[in-house]
Design a protein around this motif. Structure first.
Motif, PDB file in Angstrom:
ATOM      1  N   ALA A  27     -35.590 -56.779  26.328  1.00  0.00           N
ATOM      2  CA  ALA A  27     -35.212 -56.693  24.907  1.00  0.00           C
ATOM      3  C   ALA A  27     -34.262 -57.843  24.587  1.00  0.00           C
ATOM      4  CB  ALA A  27     -34.534 -55.358  24.616  1.00  0.00           C
ATOM      5  N   ILE A  28     -34.354 -58.326  23.356  1.00  0.00           N
ATOM      6  CA  ILE A  28     -33.478 -59.392  22.881  1.00  0.00           C
ATOM      7  C   ILE A  28     -32.903 -58.951  21.535  1.00  0.00           C
ATOM      8  CG2 ILE A  28     -33.317 -61.782  22.097  1.00  0.00           C
ATOM      9  CD1 ILE A  28     -35.774 -62.407  23.810  1.00  0.00           C
ATOM     10  N   THR A  29     -31.602 -59.143  21.376  1.00  0.00           N
ATOM     11  CA  THR A  29     -30.974 -58.955  20.067  1.00  0.00           C
ATOM     12  C   THR A  29     -30.488 -60.312  19.583  1.00  0.00           C
ATOM     13  OG1 THR A  29     -28.883 -58.406  21.157  1.00  0.00           O
ATOM     14  CG2 THR A  29     -30.217 -56.562  20.388  1.00  0.00           C
ATOM     15  N   LEU A  30     -30.742 -60.592  18.322  1.00  0.00           N
ATOM     16  CA  LEU A  30     -30.196 -61.776  17.663  1.00  0.00           C
ATOM     17  C   LEU A  30     -29.210 -61.284  16.616  1.00  0.00           C
ATOM     18  CD1 LEU A  30     -33.344 -64.017  17.002  1.00  0.00           C
ATOM     19  CD2 LEU A  30     -31.765 -64.073  18.944  1.00  0.00           C
ATOM     20  N   TYR A  31     -28.066 -61.925  16.544  1.00  0.00           N
ATOM     21  CA  TYR A  31     -27.016 -61.554  15.607  1.00  0.00           C
ATOM     22  C   TYR A  31     -26.912 -62.645  14.551  1.00  0.00           C
ATOM     23  CZ  TYR A  31     -26.061 -58.441  19.446  1.00  0.00           C
ATOM     24  OH  TYR A  31     -26.198 -57.487  20.431  1.00  0.00           O
ATOM     25  N   LEU A  32     -26.910 -62.240  13.286  1.00  0.00           N
ATOM     26  CA  LEU A  32     -26.921 -63.183  12.182  1.00  0.00           C
ATOM     27  C   LEU A  32     -25.684 -63.041  11.309  1.00  0.00           C
ATOM     28  CD1 LEU A  32     -30.647 -62.680  11.118  1.00  0.00           C
ATOM     29  CD2 LEU A  32     -29.725 -64.368  12.688  1.00  0.00           C
ATOM     30  N   SER A  33     -25.242 -64.169  10.768  1.00  0.00           N
ATOM     31  CA  SER A  33     -24.123 -64.178   9.831  1.00  0.00           C
ATOM     32  C   SER A  33     -24.609 -63.707   8.457  1.00  0.00           C
ATOM     33  CB  SER A  33     -23.567 -65.603   9.705  1.00  0.00           C
ATOM     34  OG  SER A  33     -24.511 -66.427   9.041  1.00  0.00           O
ATOM     35  N   ARG A  34     -23.693 -63.611   7.524  1.00  0.00           N
ATOM     36  CA  ARG A  34     -24.055 -63.229   6.154  1.00  0.00           C
ATOM     37  C   ARG A  34     -25.046 -64.203   5.527  1.00  0.00           C
ATOM     38  NH1 ARG A  34     -21.738 -58.920   4.737  1.00  0.00           N
ATOM     39  NH2 ARG A  34     -19.674 -58.311   5.387  1.00  0.00           N
ATOM     40  N   SER A  35     -24.977 -65.458   5.922  1.00  0.00           N
ATOM     41  CA  SER A  35     -25.893 -66.463   5.364  1.00  0.00           C
ATOM     42  C   SER A  35     -27.203 -66.560   6.147  1.00  0.00           C
ATOM     43  CB  SER A  35     -25.203 -67.823   5.303  1.00  0.00           C
ATOM     44  OG  SER A  35     -24.821 -68.228   6.597  1.00  0.00           O
ATOM     45  N   VAL A  37     -27.535 -67.255   9.452  1.00  0.00           N
ATOM     46  CA  VAL A  37     -27.461 -68.167  10.587  1.00  0.00           C
ATOM     47  C   VAL A  37     -27.237 -67.348  11.867  1.00  0.00           C
ATOM     48  CG1 VAL A  37     -26.110 -70.042  11.627  1.00  0.00           C
ATOM     49  CG2 VAL A  37     -26.549 -70.030   9.163  1.00  0.00           C
ATOM     50  N   GLN A  38     -27.969 -67.694  12.923  1.00  0.00           N
ATOM     51  CA  GLN A  38     -27.787 -67.004  14.197  1.00  0.00           C
ATOM     52  C   GLN A  38     -26.417 -67.331  14.772  1.00  0.00           C
ATOM     53  OE1 GLN A  38     -30.927 -67.407  17.138  1.00  0.00           O
ATOM     54  NE2 GLN A  38     -29.470 -66.994  18.779  1.00  0.00           N
ATOM     55  N   VAL A  39     -25.649 -66.273  15.075  1.00  0.00           N
ATOM     56  CA  VAL A  39     -24.311 -66.457  15.638  1.00  0.00           C
ATOM     57  C   VAL A  39     -24.223 -65.970  17.091  1.00  0.00           C
ATOM     58  CG1 VAL A  39     -23.118 -66.448  13.420  1.00  0.00           C
ATOM     59  CG2 VAL A  39     -23.476 -64.280  14.637  1.00  0.00           C
ATOM     60  N   GLY A  40     -25.280 -65.370  17.582  1.00  0.00           N
ATOM     61  CA  GLY A  40     -25.273 -64.892  18.955  1.00  0.00           C
ATOM     62  C   GLY A  40     -26.585 -64.245  19.334  1.00  0.00           C
ATOM     63  N   ALA A  41     -26.725 -63.953  20.618  1.00  0.00           N
ATOM     64  CA  ALA A  41     -27.923 -63.300  21.143  1.00  0.00           C
ATOM     65  C   ALA A  41     -27.567 -62.601  22.447  1.00  0.00           C
ATOM     66  CB  ALA A  41     -29.029 -64.321  21.389  1.00  0.00           C
ATOM     67  N   ARG A  42     -28.347 -61.615  22.805  1.00  0.00           N
ATOM     68  CA  ARG A  42     -28.174 -60.941  24.100  1.00  0.00           C
ATOM     69  C   ARG A  42     -29.553 -60.525  24.600  1.00  0.00           C
ATOM     70  NH1 ARG A  42     -24.201 -58.421  27.119  1.00  0.00           N
ATOM     71  NH2 ARG A  42     -22.646 -58.493  25.461  1.00  0.00           N
ATOM     72  N   HIS A  43     -29.756 -60.696  25.895  1.00  0.00           N
ATOM     73  CA  HIS A  43     -30.969 -60.228  26.561  1.00  0.00           C
ATOM     74  C   HIS A  43     -30.633 -58.988  27.371  1.00  0.00           C
ATOM     75  CE1 HIS A  43     -32.148 -64.363  25.757  1.00  0.00           C
ATOM     76  NE2 HIS A  43     -33.387 -64.032  26.031  1.00  0.00           N
ATOM     77  N   PHE A  44     -31.489 -57.999  27.305  1.00  0.00           N
ATOM     78  CA  PHE A  44     -31.381 -56.809  28.135  1.00  0.00           C
ATOM     79  C   PHE A  44     -32.597 -56.824  29.054  1.00  0.00           C
ATOM     80  CE2 PHE A  44     -29.205 -55.775  24.202  1.00  0.00           C
ATOM     81  CZ  PHE A  44     -28.065 -55.119  24.621  1.00  0.00           C
ATOM     82  N   LEU A  64     -19.303 -56.697  16.355  1.00  0.00           N
ATOM     83  CA  LEU A  64     -17.891 -56.797  15.972  1.00  0.00           C
ATOM     84  C   LEU A  64     -17.274 -58.104  16.467  1.00  0.00           C
ATOM     85  CD1 LEU A  64     -16.827 -53.111  16.606  1.00  0.00           C
ATOM     86  CD2 LEU A  64     -17.330 -54.204  14.405  1.00  0.00           C
ATOM     87  N   ALA A  65     -17.570 -58.500  17.692  1.00  0.00           N
ATOM     88  CA  ALA A  65     -17.005 -59.728  18.252  1.00  0.00           C
ATOM     89  C   ALA A  65     -17.502 -60.971  17.510  1.00  0.00           C
ATOM     90  CB  ALA A  65     -17.341 -59.839  19.736  1.00  0.00           C
ATOM     91  N   LEU A  66     -18.745 -60.939  17.078  1.00  0.00           N
ATOM     92  CA  LEU A  66     -19.350 -62.094  16.407  1.00  0.00           C
ATOM     93  C   LEU A  66     -19.211 -62.047  14.882  1.00  0.00           C
ATOM     94  CD1 LEU A  66     -22.607 -62.132  18.545  1.00  0.00           C
ATOM     95  CD2 LEU A  66     -20.770 -63.837  18.637  1.00  0.00           C
ATOM     96  N   ASN A  67     -18.665 -60.919  14.383  1.00  0.00           N
ATOM     97  CA  ASN A  67     -18.589 -60.701  12.939  1.00  0.00           C
ATOM     98  C   ASN A  67     -19.973 -60.846  12.297  1.00  0.00           C
ATOM     99  OD1 ASN A  67     -17.244 -59.978  10.594  1.00  0.00           O
ATOM    100  ND2 ASN A  67     -16.883 -62.107  10.017  1.00  0.00           N
ATOM    101  N   ALA A  68     -20.976 -60.305  12.971  1.00  0.00           N
ATOM    102  CA  ALA A  68     -22.363 -60.401  12.503  1.00  0.00           C
ATOM    103  C   ALA A  68     -22.596 -59.450  11.334  1.00  0.00           C
ATOM    104  CB  ALA A  68     -23.323 -60.073  13.638  1.00  0.00           C
ATOM    105  N   ALA A  69     -23.472 -59.855  10.442  1.00  0.00           N
ATOM    106  CA  ALA A  69     -23.826 -59.036   9.290  1.00  0.00           C
ATOM    107  C   ALA A  69     -25.226 -58.443   9.416  1.00  0.00           C
ATOM    108  CB  ALA A  69     -23.737 -59.868   8.011  1.00  0.00           C
ATOM    109  N   GLY A  70     -26.009 -58.971  10.350  1.00  0.00           N
ATOM    110  CA  GLY A  70     -27.367 -58.492  10.533  1.00  0.00           C
ATOM    111  C   GLY A  70     -27.795 -58.612  11.984  1.00  0.00           C
TER     112      GLY A  70
END
Length: 126
Positions: A27-35, A37-44, A64-70
């Motif tokens: 599994a992969i999660t992508l973390y996105l900013s309010r605009s 833009v990808q701000v992070g990712a994690r592989h499980f 929370l650490a990345l302040n992701a919005a999506g």
């Protein structure tokens, strides 16, 4: 539209397409900013072929650490059936509710398989 992440496209991001070729469930999660833009990712990853443990706690911690919005989530089904399992549906409902309580959108969850893919959003499951 700069104040919230855009809706996920129906097509999975290119990074997710590589999941179809993997012999084990990942599994992969992508973390996105309010605009958007990808701000992070994690592989499980898992040693098991048929399942992977995705930690809701780690996803929330990342958000929370990345302040992701999506969040975009994808995982593969190595055996070829891209339809979500009951466990996929249960986990996604729980993740959706958890993220909503902290003001974050689950933009989509994709199930990727060698024979195709499913978008939870496109199929009305989100």
């Amino acid at each position: 539209m700069a104040d919230r992440p855009p809706d996920a496209a129906v097509l999975p991001p290119p990074l997710f397409g590589s999941l179809a070729r993997l012999p084990r469930e990942v599994a992969i999660t992508l973390y996105l900013s309010r605009s958007g833009v990808q701000v992070g990712a994690r592989h499980f990853m898992s040693d098991r072929r048929e399942s992977v443990d995705v930690s809701m706690r780690l996803i929330v911690s990342d958000v929370l650490a990345l302040n992701a919005a999506g969040v975009l989530l994808a995982h593969n089904h190595p055996r070829g059936d891209h339809r979500p399992s009951r466990e996929d549906l249960r986990f996604t409902r729980n993740l959706l509710g958890t993220l909503e309580t902290i003001g974050v959108r689950l933009l989509d969850h994709y199930v990727i398989a060698p024979g195709g893919w499913t978008s939870f959003r496109a199929d009305g499951l989100l």
